[in-house]
Design a protein around this motif. Structure first.
Motif, PDB file in Angstrom:
ATOM      1  N   THR A   9       9.048  87.017  46.160  1.00  0.00           N
ATOM      2  CA  THR A   9       8.426  86.878  47.475  1.00  0.00           C
ATOM      3  C   THR A   9       9.150  85.753  48.204  1.00  0.00           C
ATOM      4  O   THR A   9       9.875  84.969  47.593  1.00  0.00           O
ATOM      5  CB  THR A   9       6.920  86.553  47.341  1.00  0.00           C
ATOM      6  N   ASP A  10       8.942  85.677  49.515  1.00  0.00           N
ATOM      7  CA  ASP A  10       9.619  84.678  50.353  1.00  0.00           C
ATOM      8  C   ASP A  10       9.586  83.272  49.777  1.00  0.00           C
ATOM      9  O   ASP A  10      10.595  82.584  49.708  1.00  0.00           O
ATOM     10  CB  ASP A  10       8.977  84.620  51.750  1.00  0.00           C
ATOM     11  N   PRO A 107      14.860 102.252  52.878  1.00  0.00           N
ATOM     12  CA  PRO A 107      13.536 102.850  53.088  1.00  0.00           C
ATOM     13  C   PRO A 107      12.475 101.877  53.586  1.00  0.00           C
ATOM     14  O   PRO A 107      12.542 100.671  53.338  1.00  0.00           O
ATOM     15  CB  PRO A 107      13.179 103.366  51.701  1.00  0.00           C
ATOM     16  N   HIS A 108      11.518 102.444  54.304  1.00  0.00           N
ATOM     17  CA  HIS A 108      10.327 101.725  54.762  1.00  0.00           C
ATOM     18  C   HIS A 108       9.129 102.635  54.561  1.00  0.00           C
ATOM     19  O   HIS A 108       9.245 103.851  54.673  1.00  0.00           O
ATOM     20  CB  HIS A 108      10.461 101.329  56.234  1.00  0.00           C
ATOM     21  N   LYS A 138      20.463 103.395  49.434  1.00  0.00           N
ATOM     22  CA  LYS A 138      21.266 102.182  49.275  1.00  0.00           C
ATOM     23  C   LYS A 138      20.456 100.954  48.878  1.00  0.00           C
ATOM     24  O   LYS A 138      21.029  99.958  48.449  1.00  0.00           O
ATOM     25  CB  LYS A 138      22.020 101.877  50.575  1.00  0.00           C
ATOM     26  N   SER A 139      19.144 100.980  49.058  1.00  0.00           N
ATOM     27  CA  SER A 139      18.338  99.814  48.724  1.00  0.00           C
ATOM     28  C   SER A 139      16.929 100.229  48.329  1.00  0.00           C
ATOM     29  O   SER A 139      16.545 101.389  48.475  1.00  0.00           O
ATOM     30  CB  SER A 139      18.297  98.829  49.904  1.00  0.00           C
ATOM     31  N   LEU A 140      16.186  99.236  47.854  1.00  0.00           N
ATOM     32  CA  LEU A 140      14.788  99.436  47.471  1.00  0.00           C
ATOM     33  C   LEU A 140      13.891  98.716  48.476  1.00  0.00           C
ATOM     34  O   LEU A 140      14.289  97.715  49.065  1.00  0.00           O
ATOM     35  CB  LEU A 140      14.512  98.819  46.094  1.00  0.00           C
ATOM     36  N   TYR A 141      12.677  99.238  48.632  1.00  0.00           N
ATOM     37  CA  TYR A 141      11.618  98.530  49.347  1.00  0.00           C
ATOM     38  C   TYR A 141      10.578  98.188  48.290  1.00  0.00           C
ATOM     39  O   TYR A 141      10.102  99.080  47.572  1.00  0.00           O
ATOM     40  CB  TYR A 141      11.001  99.398  50.453  1.00  0.00           C
ATOM     41  N   VAL A 142      10.207  96.911  48.170  1.00  0.00           N
ATOM     42  CA  VAL A 142       9.296  96.459  47.116  1.00  0.00           C
ATOM     43  C   VAL A 142       8.184  95.635  47.755  1.00  0.00           C
ATOM     44  O   VAL A 142       8.456  94.687  48.496  1.00  0.00           O
ATOM     45  CB  VAL A 142      10.051  95.600  46.074  1.00  0.00           C
ATOM     46  N   GLU A 143       6.921  96.016  47.470  1.00  0.00           N
ATOM     47  CA  GLU A 143       5.776  95.310  48.054  1.00  0.00           C
ATOM     48  C   GLU A 143       4.640  95.259  47.051  1.00  0.00           C
ATOM     49  O   GLU A 143       4.415  96.207  46.304  1.00  0.00           O
ATOM     50  CB  GLU A 143       5.316  96.033  49.327  1.00  0.00           C
ATOM     51  N   TYR A 150      -1.725  95.045  54.605  1.00  0.00           N
ATOM     52  CA  TYR A 150      -0.352  94.889  54.167  1.00  0.00           C
ATOM     53  C   TYR A 150      -0.275  93.840  53.076  1.00  0.00           C
ATOM     54  O   TYR A 150      -1.059  92.906  53.044  1.00  0.00           O
ATOM     55  CB  TYR A 150       0.542  94.452  55.339  1.00  0.00           C
ATOM     56  N   GLY A 151       0.715  93.978  52.215  1.00  0.00           N
ATOM     57  CA  GLY A 151       0.873  93.036  51.130  1.00  0.00           C
ATOM     58  C   GLY A 151       2.083  92.150  51.323  1.00  0.00           C
ATOM     59  O   GLY A 151       2.585  92.001  52.429  1.00  0.00           O
ATOM     60  N   GLN A 152       2.534  91.581  50.215  1.00  0.00           N
ATOM     61  CA  GLN A 152       3.709  90.721  50.223  1.00  0.00           C
ATOM     62  C   GLN A 152       4.936  91.539  49.891  1.00  0.00           C
ATOM     63  O   GLN A 152       5.002  92.160  48.834  1.00  0.00           O
ATOM     64  CB  GLN A 152       3.561  89.627  49.167  1.00  0.00           C
ATOM     65  N   ALA A 153       5.922  91.509  50.790  1.00  0.00           N
ATOM     66  CA  ALA A 153       7.192  92.179  50.524  1.00  0.00           C
ATOM     67  C   ALA A 153       8.048  91.272  49.655  1.00  0.00           C
ATOM     68  O   ALA A 153       7.943  90.045  49.719  1.00  0.00           O
ATOM     69  CB  ALA A 153       7.895  92.503  51.823  1.00  0.00           C
ATOM     70  N   PHE A 154       8.875  91.889  48.833  1.00  0.00           N
ATOM     71  CA  PHE A 154       9.791  91.164  47.963  1.00  0.00           C
ATOM     72  C   PHE A 154      11.209  91.322  48.501  1.00  0.00           C
ATOM     73  O   PHE A 154      11.541  92.336  49.120  1.00  0.00           O
ATOM     74  CB  PHE A 154       9.755  91.731  46.536  1.00  0.00           C
TER      75      PHE A 154
END
Length: 158
Positions: A9-10, A107-108, A138-143, A150-154
């Motif tokens: 997380t941030d 992705p989103h 090309k990438s992952l979206y992780v939350e 809404y949760g915490q994005a990684f």
């Protein structure tokens, strides 16, 4: 294409790590071609305080509904794997969340993804937020998704 194995997380209070076998399952189901259907499954692993080790991603089964822009996981197969891992690990390897693919590079989550994640998070017996992963080309979206909102994005840790 190289997905990162470590995420945070941030503020770096929550870390997660995807095992090699989990990343391999993601790679095997990337929607690289126009005819590829969405795929998905469960994320199984262990919790270490605020941190998580994702040890396994279940692969789609013959029972799951797989279309170009839709994946619907059916309980058959996935839940049996989760139960057997739980029992074999004496309760240390457990359900942490869900993953599925999108036919896009980066992705989103869609509105449908969000409502489904909130529903699944609310049903968790341990009341923890649910880990949600979308595998893009090309990438992952992780939350980490709570039962509402809404949760915490990684972000990947480089």
């Amino acid at each position: 294409m190289q997905f990162m194995s470590s995420w945070a997380t941030d503020e770096k209070r929550t870390l997660l790590h995807f095992s090699e076998s989990t990343l391999e399952t993601f790679y095997q189901h990337v929607q690289a071609n126009d005819g590829d259907c969405e795929a998905g499954g469960l994320l199984l692993g262990s919790v270490h305080g605020a941190h998580m080790l994702i040890e396994q991603a279940t692969a789609p089964t013959a029972y799951d509904k797989r279309l170009r822009y839709l994946f619907e996981r059916m309980p058959f197969g996935h839940e049996a794997i989760a139960s057997s891992r739980w029992i074999a690990s004496q309760g240390t390897v457990r359900y942490l969340g869900e993953w599925h693919t999108h036919p896009e590079d980066h992705p989103h989550p869609s509105g449908l993804d969000r409502s489904e994640w909130n529903r699944l998070s609310a049903r968790r017996r341990d009341k923890r937020p649910m880990l949600a992963v979308i595998v893009g080309r090309k990438s992952l979206y992780v939350e980490l998704v709570p039962s509402s909102g809404y949760g915490q994005a990684f972000l990947p840790v480089t």
